[in-house]
Scaffold this motif. Structure first.
Motif, PDB file in Angstrom:
ATOM      1  N   PHE A 629     -56.639 -86.695  22.491  1.00 22.92           N
ATOM      2  CA  PHE A 629     -56.041 -85.863  21.447  1.00 22.92           C
ATOM      3  C   PHE A 629     -54.648 -85.386  21.854  1.00 22.92           C
ATOM      4  O   PHE A 629     -54.437 -84.918  22.973  1.00 22.92           O
ATOM      5  N   VAL A 630     -53.687 -85.543  20.921  1.00 23.90           N
ATOM      6  CA  VAL A 630     -52.321 -85.054  21.127  1.00 23.90           C
ATOM      7  C   VAL A 630     -51.979 -84.125  19.963  1.00 23.90           C
ATOM      8  O   VAL A 630     -51.999 -84.544  18.802  1.00 23.90           O
ATOM      9  N   PRO A 631     -51.675 -82.860  20.228  1.00 24.86           N
ATOM     10  CA  PRO A 631     -51.358 -81.923  19.137  1.00 24.86           C
ATOM     11  C   PRO A 631     -50.131 -82.375  18.355  1.00 24.86           C
ATOM     12  O   PRO A 631     -49.221 -83.007  18.908  1.00 24.86           O
ATOM     13  N   PHE A 632     -50.116 -82.037  17.066  1.00 19.66           N
ATOM     14  CA  PHE A 632     -48.991 -82.402  16.202  1.00 19.66           C
ATOM     15  C   PHE A 632     -48.629 -81.199  15.352  1.00 19.66           C
ATOM     16  O   PHE A 632     -49.505 -80.439  14.925  1.00 19.66           O
ATOM     17  N   SER A 633     -47.346 -81.030  15.097  1.00 25.52           N
ATOM     18  CA  SER A 633     -46.922 -79.980  14.167  1.00 25.52           C
ATOM     19  C   SER A 633     -45.741 -80.478  13.348  1.00 25.52           C
ATOM     20  O   SER A 633     -44.906 -81.247  13.832  1.00 25.52           O
ATOM     21  N   PHE A 634     -45.702 -80.035  12.097  1.00 21.90           N
ATOM     22  CA  PHE A 634     -44.594 -80.392  11.212  1.00 21.90           C
ATOM     23  C   PHE A 634     -43.363 -79.555  11.548  1.00 21.90           C
ATOM     24  O   PHE A 634     -43.445 -78.557  12.274  1.00 21.90           O
ATOM     25  N   SER A 635     -42.250 -79.947  10.969  1.00 21.57           N
ATOM     26  CA  SER A 635     -41.014 -79.196  11.167  1.00 21.57           C
ATOM     27  C   SER A 635     -41.121 -77.819  10.519  1.00 21.57           C
ATOM     28  O   SER A 635     -41.584 -77.691   9.381  1.00 21.57           O
ATOM     29  N   ASN A 636     -40.678 -76.799  11.221  1.00 22.64           N
ATOM     30  CA  ASN A 636     -40.694 -75.442  10.665  1.00 22.64           C
ATOM     31  C   ASN A 636     -39.672 -75.260   9.556  1.00 22.64           C
ATOM     32  O   ASN A 636     -39.744 -74.292   8.790  1.00 22.64           O
ATOM     33  N   PRO A 651     -40.670 -85.028  11.708  1.00 21.75           N
ATOM     34  CA  PRO A 651     -41.937 -85.597  12.182  1.00 21.75           C
ATOM     35  C   PRO A 651     -42.895 -85.774  11.002  1.00 21.75           C
ATOM     36  O   PRO A 651     -42.838 -85.015  10.021  1.00 21.75           O
ATOM     37  N   GLY A 652     -43.757 -86.756  11.087  1.00 25.09           N
ATOM     38  CA  GLY A 652     -44.723 -86.989  10.010  1.00 25.09           C
ATOM     39  C   GLY A 652     -45.971 -87.672  10.543  1.00 25.09           C
ATOM     40  O   GLY A 652     -45.997 -88.156  11.684  1.00 25.09           O
ATOM     41  N   ILE A 653     -46.996 -87.698   9.694  1.00 20.74           N
ATOM     42  CA  ILE A 653     -48.253 -88.370  10.030  1.00 20.74           C
ATOM     43  C   ILE A 653     -48.532 -89.430   8.978  1.00 20.74           C
ATOM     44  O   ILE A 653     -48.429 -89.162   7.769  1.00 20.74           O
ATOM     45  N   VAL A 654     -48.886 -90.634   9.405  1.00 22.69           N
ATOM     46  CA  VAL A 654     -49.219 -91.717   8.483  1.00 22.69           C
ATOM     47  C   VAL A 654     -50.562 -91.395   7.824  1.00 22.69           C
ATOM     48  O   VAL A 654     -51.558 -91.180   8.512  1.00 22.69           O
ATOM     49  N   THR A 655     -50.570 -91.345   6.490  1.00 23.14           N
ATOM     50  CA  THR A 655     -51.814 -91.034   5.769  1.00 23.14           C
ATOM     51  C   THR A 655     -52.442 -92.256   5.120  1.00 23.14           C
ATOM     52  O   THR A 655     -53.639 -92.269   4.846  1.00 23.14           O
ATOM     53  N   PHE A 660     -47.434-102.938   0.879  1.00 27.48           N
ATOM     54  CA  PHE A 660     -46.011-102.801   0.545  1.00 27.48           C
ATOM     55  C   PHE A 660     -45.332-101.673   1.337  1.00 27.48           C
ATOM     56  O   PHE A 660     -44.160-101.378   1.119  1.00 27.48           O
ATOM     57  N   GLY A 661     -46.065-101.032   2.230  1.00 28.98           N
ATOM     58  CA  GLY A 661     -45.454 -99.967   3.010  1.00 28.98           C
ATOM     59  C   GLY A 661     -46.472 -98.965   3.505  1.00 28.98           C
ATOM     60  O   GLY A 661     -47.661 -99.272   3.619  1.00 28.98           O
ATOM     61  N   ALA A 662     -45.993 -97.747   3.776  1.00 27.34           N
ATOM     62  CA  ALA A 662     -46.886 -96.711   4.306  1.00 27.34           C
ATOM     63  C   ALA A 662     -46.522 -95.362   3.708  1.00 27.34           C
ATOM     64  O   ALA A 662     -45.352 -95.078   3.425  1.00 27.34           O
ATOM     65  N   PHE A 663     -47.541 -94.522   3.518  1.00 29.37           N
ATOM     66  CA  PHE A 663     -47.338 -93.170   3.016  1.00 29.37           C
ATOM     67  C   PHE A 663     -47.381 -92.194   4.189  1.00 29.37           C
ATOM     68  O   PHE A 663     -48.236 -92.305   5.072  1.00 29.37           O
ATOM     69  N   ILE A 664     -46.456 -91.246   4.171  1.00 32.42           N
ATOM     70  CA  ILE A 664     -46.282 -90.328   5.289  1.00 32.42           C
ATOM     71  C   ILE A 664     -46.322 -88.886   4.791  1.00 32.42           C
ATOM     72  O   ILE A 664     -45.668 -88.535   3.808  1.00 32.42           O
ATOM     73  N   ASP A 665     -47.078 -88.058   5.497  1.00 31.61           N
ATOM     74  CA  ASP A 665     -47.118 -86.624   5.229  1.00 31.61           C
ATOM     75  C   ASP A 665     -46.078 -85.955   6.121  1.00 31.61           C
ATOM     76  O   ASP A 665     -46.170 -86.021   7.347  1.00 31.61           O
TER      77      ASP A 665
END
Length: 717
Positions: A629-636, A651-655, A660-665
């Motif tokens: 496990f590696v912690p992740f946090s979005f931009s403040n 920074p983002g997480i692939v959802t 045709f591509g990838a969606f990112i949170d």
């Protein structure tokens, strides 16, 4: 997978074996071994892990592909038997016809053979035959005599038979000719090949539905070669047709098809060429083309369904195999504005200890006091926050408390509401409402995503596209296979696993999983793997399939905590005896293991592949194949869509990953899209080569459409 795969008579036909072997790039004997194992109720994970000698080391992907192809041939076999029975019952089966049917190895070939004998309504050709026009049709169609058409037809005019003039006689004969051509096996094969290679799929707007079909506007006037069209576009266009927005057509150039028929059937010396050409055109337009169009439509749909399920399954695998935080005390928060944020405390086993509600937006001091109190009282080691509505705001509030030594993680809560209202959740927490259940699920997802997500229908997890459009049986089979694969790859702790998790263990299923949980409630914890055999209705076969994937940490036998199968315990015990040590010593001492000559333990049953697996397992017993496990946090700096500006690096997480591509949170409650062309500074054929679901990435904001809530992203930084 339960039950017999094929009728025994079919597996004797070596062609079936050869077809599957060729598709897998395997040997015939490997496919025959798979058939025998499947026929003996072996599962894909069991075969892949514990029967490598039997299959020559085929991997799980190949074994699963073989399983599906066995099912295909089983369905073909059932259809073949139905057709044979139909022909026997009607006295139509000849030895020649039986041979053709039994030799057919594709459904289209089988249906072409059956077509002339298929029970059907009274067609125009049947009516014409009833009027005595079959011999006229034969005379004209064979072109053996260059007759004068009207003169020949005049002999068939009969008020008694309902043929009142020459025109009706010729029209009836044409109907018979058209049907003869449409049922000719070779003709259908040639035209089918034409459809497969050159058909164009075109879609157009049904004008009266234009206003409600705006989402399909890209396809209001669309055409594309059917053989090249990507699966997501097929499903989108077919959805438009199903909703009554689009009209579709899938056909090759009609002139090419007609020319093929003319060249095949028309003799140059024929004096009534125009009449026969019209019959050929009628056969194609009225009978053959609609039939082959339906066939191709079904083929495109199946191809698109398979591809959609493959992509969905790949994304699901990545989500299920996401890194677990592990057994830690968790404070979990299900964010909410009007009804507040539900807070629960969980111990390291995921048991619910306490719950309450906080209102960070309007009672911040009280909310802070509650969180600090819970952390202190229950020794919380991490905080899990649902990423839905008000999730980022809740995260910002909690981070602002600056609690030292605690990871704060936004957790994907897709499907949590479905779990909260499910029978599974009600059974587990009968005295709590859905908000508490949802918060518990969020916390447990952080601890072990796999163990919690198996409680939810895979379709509700939110990592696929067009899941409601694809064949639901195909989707369920594909996703269930992935869940089973993941569960067995990780292994299951027998004394803590839920019924839902145990259901996916090789060889068990829902009923035996229920029996295991009930046995555990009555008798307490299992003391060994072997105790499984005391569970009602769990026999030797189920035990063989399941035991290697079960872990019993309380067992006195250290091998019960590993992936070494009980059938191999004697081998390990012999190794220990030869080294004058205990099995436990072998597990703890690498020097002892390194001095073992594996060739000394090869038998008719246990080969080198199994022995190598055993040694790897002894080195790391019960190892978890998932990443750490590696912690992740979005931009403040961003919380809402309006915070996004072109050029930002975030920074983002692939959802979700698509063809045709990838969606990112990126943390604004609206996923952005990285088109396949923006995934890397090189040509990308498959987005999965670059990104996976749950992967942490850095992206650049290319464009934001605030009105349509669309975010275009790039990984070309």
């Amino acid at each position: 997978m339960k039950g017999k795969i094929l009728n025994k008579q079919d597996i004797v036909d070596k062609r079936v074996v050869s077809i599957i072997a060729n598709e897998l790039g395997a040997k015939n004997w490997q496919v025959e071994a798979l058939y025998k194992l499947f026929s003996d109720d072996a599962t894909v994970p069991f075969i892949a892990r514990y029967r490598k000698e039997a299959t020559g080391g085929l991997d799980e992907v190949a074994i699963e592909q073989a399983r599906k192809r066995f099912v295909d041939f089983e369905e073909l076999s059932k259809r073949r038997l139905y057709i044979l029975k139909s022909l026997v019952d009607r006295g139509l089966l000849t030895e020649e016809l039986r041979g053709s049917i039994e030799n057919s190895l594709t459904l289209s070939e089988l249906e072409d053979i059956f077509l002339p004998f298929k029970p059907k309504r009274r067609t125009r050709a049947i009516i014409a035959k009833e009027k005595g026009l079959a011999s006229l049709a034969e005379l004209v169609f064979t072109q053996e005599r260059d007759v004068e058409l009207n003169a020949a037809a005049s002999e068939y005019v009969s008020e008694e038979k309902g043929v009142f003039n020459i025109h009706e006689a010729l029209e009836g004969a044409s109907d018979i000719i058209a049907e003869i051509i449409s049922e000719d096996i070779d003709t259908r094969k040639q035209l089918r090949d034409l459809f497969l290679k050159y058909a164009i799929l075109s879609s157009s707007l049904i004008k009266k539905n234009k206003e409600k079909g705006d989402k399909f506007k890209d396809y209001f006037d669309w055409s594309e070669k059917a053989s090249n069209i990507p699966s997501h576009r097929v499903l989108a266009i077919f959805r438009g047709e199903n909703e009554g927005i689009l009209r579709i057509k899938i056909r090759p150039d009609q002139k090419i098809a007609e020319r093929l028929l003319v060249e095949k059937y028309l003799k140059k010396s024929c004096s009534y060429k125009e009449y026969l050409v019209n019959a050929l055109v009628d056969s194609y337009s009225r009978l053959i083309a609609p039939s082959l169009e339906n066939e191709l439509c079904a083929e495109l749909k199946l191809r698109a369904d398979n591809e959609a399920v493959r992509v969905f399954a790949q994304n699901l695998r990545e989500l299920l195999m996401a890194a677990p935080l592990g057994g830690k005390n968790i404070l979990a928060i299900d964010p909410g504005i009007r009804t507040g944020c539900k807070v629960v405390a969980l111990n390291e086993r995921g048991d619910l200890l306490d719950n309450t509600v906080i209102y960070p937006d309007r009672k911040a001091d009280e909310a802070e006091s509650v969180i600090r109190s819970f952390i202190g009282k229950y020794s919380s080691q991490a905080i899990a926050i649902g990423n839905g509505t008000y999730g980022r705001e809740t995260e910002e509030f909690v981070r602002g408390l600056k609690v030292a030594g605690i990871d704060i993680v936004l957790v994907n809560e897709s499907g949590a509401s479905i779990y909260s209202a499910s029978g599974v959740a009600r059974e587990e927490f009968p005295d709590y409402d859905i908000t508490v259940r949802g918060a518990v699920s969020i916390g447990r997802r952080l601890m072990d995503p796999l163990a919690e997500l198996v409680k939810i229908d895979p379709k509700s997890i939110g990592v696929g596209q067009y899941q409601h459009d694809v064949d639901q049986g195909l989707l369920k089979d594909g996703l269930d296979s992935v869940v089973m694969s993941c569960v067995n790859a990780v292994g299951v702790e027998l004394n803590t696993a839920s019924k839902e998790l145990l259901t996916y263990v090789s060889g068990l299923g829902s009923k035996l999983a229920t029996n295991i949980v009930e046995y555990r409630k009555i008798n307490g914890k299992f003391s060994s793997r072997k105790e499984l055999l005391k569970v009602p209705r769990l026999g030797v076969k189920a035990y063989e399939q399941a035991a290697g994937f079960i872990r019993v940490s309380e067992s006195e036998n250290p091998l019960d905590k590993s992936a070494v199968h009980p059938e191999s315990y004697k081998v390990v015990e012999q190794m220990a005896n030869d080294k004058a040590c205990s099995v436990k010593d072998l597990l703890l001492t690498s020097e002892l293991r390194n001095n073992i000559e594996l060739e000394n333990y090869i038998t008719d049953v246990v080969g080198l592949p199994t022995l190598k697996d055993i040694m790897e397992e002894l080195a790391k017993p019960g190892r978890d194949p998932r990443d750490k496990f590696v912690p992740f946090s979005f931009s403040n700096s961003v919380n809402t869509l309006t915070d996004l500006k072109e050029g930002m690096i975030l920074p983002g997480i692939v959802t979700n990953v698509t063809n045709f591509g990838a969606f990112i949170d990126v943390g604004v409650h609206q996923d952005g899209l990285i088109h396949i062309s923006q995934l890397a500074d090189k040509y990308v054929e498959d987005p999965n080569d670059i990104v996976k679901v749950q992967q942490h990435v850095r992206v650049r904001i290319m464009k934001v459409d605030y009105t349509r809530k669309r975010i275009s992203l790039s990984m070309k930084l």
